[in-house]
Enzyme design. Sequence first.
Site, PDB file in Angstrom:
ATOM      1  N   CYS A 137       0.837  -1.214   0.000  1.00  0.00           N
ATOM      2  CA  CYS A 137       0.000   0.000   0.000  1.00  0.00           C
ATOM      3  C   CYS A 137       0.865   1.255   0.000  1.00  0.00           C
ATOM      4  O   CYS A 137       0.549   2.246  -0.681  1.00  0.00           O
ATOM      5  CB  CYS A 137      -0.896   0.023   1.234  1.00  0.00           C
ATOM      6  SG  CYS A 137      -2.028  -1.357   1.324  1.00  0.00           S
TER       7      CYS A 137
HETATM    8  C1  BEZ Z   1       0.616  -4.674   1.857  1.00  0.00           C
HETATM    9  O1  BEZ Z   1       0.204  -3.565   1.556  1.00  0.00           O
HETATM   10  O2  BEZ Z   1       1.805  -4.935   1.764  1.00  0.00           O
HETATM   11  C2  BEZ Z   1      -0.313  -5.720   2.363  1.00  0.00           C
HETATM   12  C3  BEZ Z   1      -1.469  -5.359   3.030  1.00  0.00           C
HETATM   13  C4  BEZ Z   1      -2.305  -6.366   3.521  1.00  0.00           C
HETATM   14  C5  BEZ Z   1      -1.986  -7.690   3.312  1.00  0.00           C
HETATM   15  C6  BEZ Z   1      -0.839  -8.033   2.597  1.00  0.00           C
HETATM   16  C7  BEZ Z   1       0.004  -7.041   2.113  1.00  0.00           C
END
Ligand code: BEZ
Length: 211
Positions: free
Chosen positions: A45
């Site tokens: 994210c």
């Molecule tokens: C991420 O943004 O890296 C992420 C968020 C939730 C679950 C897995 C990855």
Amino acid sequence: MAIRLGDTAPDFTADTTEGEISFHDWLGDSWGILFSHPADFTPVCTTELGTVARLKDEFAARNVKVIAVSVDPIQSHNEWIADINETQNTVMNYPIIADPDRVVADAYDMIHPNADNTLTVRSVFVIDPAKKVRLTLTYPAATGRNFDEILRAVDSLQLTTNYQVATPANWQDGDDCIISNAIPDEELSEKFPKGYEVIKPYLRTTPQPNR
Ligand code: BEZ
């Protein structure tokens, strides 16, 4: 309920990192991209939000306003923005909606319980100035989105809204387009003064009409 292409994008009022907004009023006459992410302070994210911030001029050139959403609260978003700015070589320049009560997530069906019961998946909604949903994408949490592809799709949406053409596989802005099958052969030279090619009766191409 799932949102389908052509539906009116659900309106809502929400707290964002740039103040409270009423979504349709905030969109105004612009195109809009509403995209969800699973959680603050997560790596994929962080890269996505930074990437979108760096593409600000590209979205502005297409009259597109972007807005992100997650179920985390506003204070968390504000603290996370400092990390995004620090690590992604950018300055955040669009709002993030705080959706702790899942009003937006539910209205847009962003929680897919068989993937995760509480976090939103990576949804994208492209909304036109009439507030109609024109494109949706759904990616899982572990797969970051390709925002160059989203810009490419916006180029196609805007082109095909205004001209009687479609865009072929892997089309890029400037490439030849496909002529709508609704146009009879007799009207081709008048409607496509840049020229056209008839490859098959159902496959006719023309240079991109708006360039
Ligand atoms: C991420 O943004 O890296 C992420 C968020 C939730 C679950 C897995 C990855």
